[in-house]
Scaffold this motif. Structure first.
Motif, short mmCIF file in Angstrom:
data_model
loop_
_atom_site.label_atom_id
_atom_site.label_comp_id
_atom_site.label_asym_id
_atom_site.label_seq_id
_atom_site.Cartn_x
_atom_site.Cartn_y
_atom_site.Cartn_z
N ARG A 93 5.50 -5.28 -5.50
CA ARG A 93 5.63 -3.59 -5.49
C ARG A 93 5.85 -3.19 -6.86
O ARG A 93 5.60 -1.82 -6.99
CB ARG A 93 6.63 -3.30 -4.32
N ARG B 250 0.83 -1.21 0.19
CA ARG B 250 -0.05 -0.01 0.01
C ARG B 250 0.92 1.14 0.02
O ARG B 250 0.59 2.22 -0.46
CB ARG B 250 -0.90 -0.11 1.06
N ARG C 153 -7.96 4.02 -10.26
CA ARG C 153 -6.55 4.28 -9.66
C ARG C 153 -6.70 4.48 -7.96
O ARG C 153 -6.66 5.40 -7.55
CB ARG C 153 -6.16 5.46 -10.30
N ALA D 252 2.59 -1.97 -8.32
CA ALA D 252 2.36 -0.52 -7.99
C ALA D 252 3.02 0.51 -8.62
O ALA D 252 2.38 1.72 -9.09
CB ALA D 252 2.72 -0.43 -6.42
N GLN D 253 4.56 0.61 -8.71
CA GLN D 253 5.03 1.51 -9.37
C GLN D 253 4.76 1.69 -11.13
O GLN D 253 4.32 2.76 -11.72
CB GLN D 253 6.39 1.38 -9.46
N GLU E 213 1.62 0.77 -12.01
CA GLU E 213 0.43 1.55 -12.39
C GLU E 213 0.52 2.83 -12.24
O GLU E 213 0.01 3.97 -12.88
CB GLU E 213 -0.53 1.07 -11.56
N ILE E 214 1.36 3.53 -11.54
CA ILE E 214 1.59 4.95 -11.12
C ILE E 214 2.20 5.65 -12.24
O ILE E 214 1.68 6.67 -12.68
CB ILE E 214 2.62 5.23 -9.85
N TYR F 117 2.19 2.10 -3.24
CA TYR F 117 1.15 2.59 -4.28
C TYR F 117 0.82 3.88 -3.98
O TYR F 117 0.15 4.79 -4.77
CB TYR F 117 -0.14 1.58 -4.17
N PHE G 206 -7.02 -1.56 -6.88
CA PHE G 206 -5.54 -2.14 -7.13
C PHE G 206 -5.12 -3.46 -6.47
O PHE G 206 -4.83 -4.26 -7.11
CB PHE G 206 -4.67 -1.09 -6.73
N TRP H 107 -6.41 2.34 -4.02
CA TRP H 107 -5.85 1.21 -3.48
C TRP H 107 -6.80 0.11 -3.34
O TRP H 107 -6.48 -1.18 -3.69
CB TRP H 107 -5.64 1.49 -1.92
#
Length: 505
Positions: free
Chosen positions: A454, A411, A471, A457-458, A460-461, A414, A476, A473
Motif C-alpha cells: 500500500r 485499490r 496513473r 500506492a501512496q 505514486e499519488i 490508490y 498500477f 489502477w
C-alpha cells in the motif's frame, strides 16, 4: 507524458519511453561517478543479482553506467535516465541521482539470457515536495536496525520524510538529558505489556544520519498535550489524573485491556484520557527543555507537537497549550507541525504546518481546523485515515491492523486525490504522509506486511503527475506486481494481495 506497460516502474515517471530490448549487465559492467549514489548502486545490484559492478573513472564504454549531476536537467529531486548501449543517469542534485537509481534498479531484470536493464528514456521529477511515511515507535518500539531497514525500503519508493512518533501513553522513546526519568521509568513496556525500549541520543543521531544518506528528513513527534500518560509515569507532577470516556471504557472491555491508572504503565490502546497540566508553568519548562534538546539533534526543519485526541482537555485549555507549544518550537528555530485539531486554536504560531488525518470526505469541523493553518501562513500534509493509514486492515479477516477508519485494500489506497479532500489552494498542500500506527504490530515483519504494497500506492499519488497516462489502477496493479522480485531480494515481507498480479522475475 508517455509510458508503456513494458516499463515496470512505481511511482510512474513524469515522462518515459520504452526502448527495444535490454542493455546486458554483467561483472564487466562499470559504474562511473564519484557520488555516494555510485556505491549505493553497486551494493544494491549485488543484493539483487549477485553481480558486483566495478567503479571506474575513465571514459565510458558500451555496457557501462554513468552517473553525474546537472542542475539544469530537471527540477529539484528530478533526474533523467537514458538506457541504450550504455546507461546515463543525470540527477538535478544528489537526491535526484538517488531517486534515479531507484528507477534504474526497478528496470534491472533477469531472463533466459541473464541480467539486463530495460532500455528506456526517462525524464522525471516529483509532484509534491513532502512525501512522507510515519512509524509509530511508541505503541511498540522498533530498534535502530529496524528503523534503518524501514528507511531503505520506503526511500526506494521515493519517500523523503520519516515521521517518528516518539511518545504516547504507552511509552517514551527518546533520551532527554534534562529529564532523565522519561527513559528510566517510562520506556520499558509497549502496548499489551510487550517489551519497550528507547533511543539514546547517539541512536537517534545515527537514524537521522542514515536517513539523510537516503535523502530522507526525520520529523520527530512528541505528542502533546494528550497521549501523555507515559510522562506521568516518570514525572507525576506534570500530568493530570486519567479522564475516562465512554469509548475508552468500551474499547477496554472489548479488547480485554486494563484502564489507565495514574502513575502506572499503561498497556492498553485506548485514547483521550491523558493530559499534561496545562495551567502549571512547570509544564512549559518541560516542553521547552524537550523541544530544545530534540531540536539540537534534528537538522531537518520540522518538529511535530502532536495535538490529536485531547478528549480530557477543555477547548480553552487546549487552545492555550497549543498556542504556547507552537511558539516554543518557533523559538527553537524549527517549523511546528501538528495534527489538524490544533487548527481550532486562533493563536497558533504563524507558519505552523497542519497534518490532516480526517477522512477523504471531511467530517465535523476537521476541514475548518485544517484550513486555519493555511490562513495563518502555514501549509498542510494530507494523511486521510480512510486512504493513507497503513495500519488499517486490508479486509475484515486480515490478522493485523485495525478497522476503525476503513478497510483499505490496495485499490482503495490508490483511489484518492490529495487536492480533492480540502477546500484549500493546491499550493497549500505540501504533500502526503502515510502513517503506520503500531498497536497491533510488534515486529518489523508485521510492519512490512501492512506497509507493502500500500505504501507504493501512496508513493505514486505523491510523486507522479495526476494526469499521467499510466496513473490508473489497471496499470498500477501490474506495475506494483512487478516489484515482487526486487522486494524479495531486499528481504521485504510484503503482503501478496490477491488483487495484484505478482511477477516471479
Amino acid at each position: 507524458m508517455v509510458l508503456t506497460h513494458s516499463l515496470p516502474l512505481v511511482p510512474v515517471p513524469a515522462s518515459a519511453v520504452a526502448g527495444d530490448g535490454r542493455m546486458p549487465l554483467t561483472s564487466a559492467t562499470r559504474v562511473h561517478g564519484d557520488s555516494p549514489a555510485a556505491a549505493q548502486l553497486i551494493d544494491a545490484v549485488e543484493r539483487r543479482s549477485g553481480i558486483r559492478l566495478s567503479p571506474a573513472d575513465d571514459a565510458t564504454k558500451p555496457g557501462d553506467i554513468a552517473l553525474r549531476i546537472d542542475a539544469s536537467v530537471a527540477e529539484k529531486e528530478g533526474y533523467t535516465l537514458r538506457i541504450g548501449d550504455e546507461a546515463e543517469l543525470v540527477g538535478s542534485d544528489e537526491a535526484g541521482l538517488f531517486y534515479g537509481i531507484q528507477t534504474l534498479l526497478q528496470l534491472l531484470r533477469e531472463d533466459e539470457a541473464g541480467w539486463g536493464l530495460l532500455r528506456a528514456d526517462i525524464a522525471d521529477a516529483p509532484r509534491f515536495g513532502y512525501r512522507g511515511v510515519m512509524l509509530d515507535v511508541a505503541r511498540h518500539f522498533f530498534g535502530v536496525d529496524d528503523v534503518k531497514k524501514f528507511i531503505d525500503s520506503t526511500s526506494a519508493l521515493k519517500f523523503n520524510h520519516l515521521h517518528l512518533h516518539l511518545s504516547d501513553d504507552q511509552g517514551w522513546r527518546i533520551q532527554i538529558g534534562s529529564w532523565p526519568l522519561l527513559t528510566e521509568r517510562a520506556s520499558s513496556t509497549s502496548a499489551n505489556g510487550d517489551p519497550g525500549g528507547f533511543y539514546t541520543k547517539a541512536d537517534y543521531r545515527s537514524i537521522v544520519e542514515y536517513a539523510a544518506s537516503r535523502h530522507m528528513i526525520v520529523v520527530p513527534e512528541i505528542d502533546l498535550p494528550g497521549h501523555t500518560h507515559a510522562i506521568g509515569v516518570a514525572y507525576p507532577e506534570l500530568v493530570e489524573a486519567p479522564v475516562m470516556n465512554d469509548n475508552l471504557i468500551s474499547d477496554s472491555e472489548r479488547l480485554g485491556q486494563p484502564l489507565p491508572v495514574a502513575g502506572e504503565r499503561y498497556l492498553g490502546w485506548g485514547v483521550g484520557h491523558s493530559s499534561v497540566r496545562i495551567r502549571e508553568e512547570g509544564t512549559y519548562d518541560f516542553v521547552r527543555d524537550v523541544i530544545r534538546e530534540l531540536a539540537e539533534m534534528t537538522p531537518g526543519p520540522y518538529l511535530h507537537i502532536g495535538g490529536d485526541e485531547s478528549h480530557g482537555t477543555t477547548q480553552e485549555d487546549f487552545d492555550h497549550f497549543v498556542e504556547r507549544a507552537t511558539a516554543i518550537v518557533v523559538e527553537a528555530g524549527k517549523v511546528p507541525v501538528a495534527w489538524h485539531e490544533v487548527g481550532a486554536a486562533d493563536g497558533i504560531a504563524e507558519g505552523t504546518v497542519g497534518q490532516y488525518w480526517g477522512m477523504t470526505t471531511p467530517q465535523g469541523t476537521h476541514a475548518e481546523e485544517a484550513a486555519h493553518f493555511v490562513e495563518r501562513g502555514g501549509a498542510l500534509i494530507l494523511s486521510p485515515a480512510d486512504a493513507t493509514y497503513l495500519d488499517m486492515k486490508y479486509d475484515k479477516d486480515y490478522p493485523l491492523g485495525q478497522d476503525w477508519a476503513a478497510l483499505i485494500d490496495v485499490r482503495s489506497a490508490y483511489a484518492w486525490e490529495p487536492t480533492a479532500v480540502l477546500d484549500v489552494p493546491d499550493d497549500a498542500i505540501l504533500g502526503v504522509e502515510a502513517p503506520l500506527w503500531s498497536e497491533t504490530v510488534g515486529t518489523l515483519t508485521e510492519v512490512e506486511q501492512l506497509v507493502f504494497p500500500r505504501a507504493a500506492a501512496q508513493a505514486e499519488i505523491v510523486w507522479s503527475p495526476k494526469d499521467a497516462p499510466e496513473r490508473t489502477w489497471d496499470s498500477f496493479r501490474v506495475r506494483v506486481g512487478s516489484l515482487s522480485p526486487l522486494w524479495k531480494a531486499e528481504g521485504i515481507s510484503y503482503h501478496p494481495a490477491a488483487e495484484i498480479p505478482w511477477s516471479r522475475r
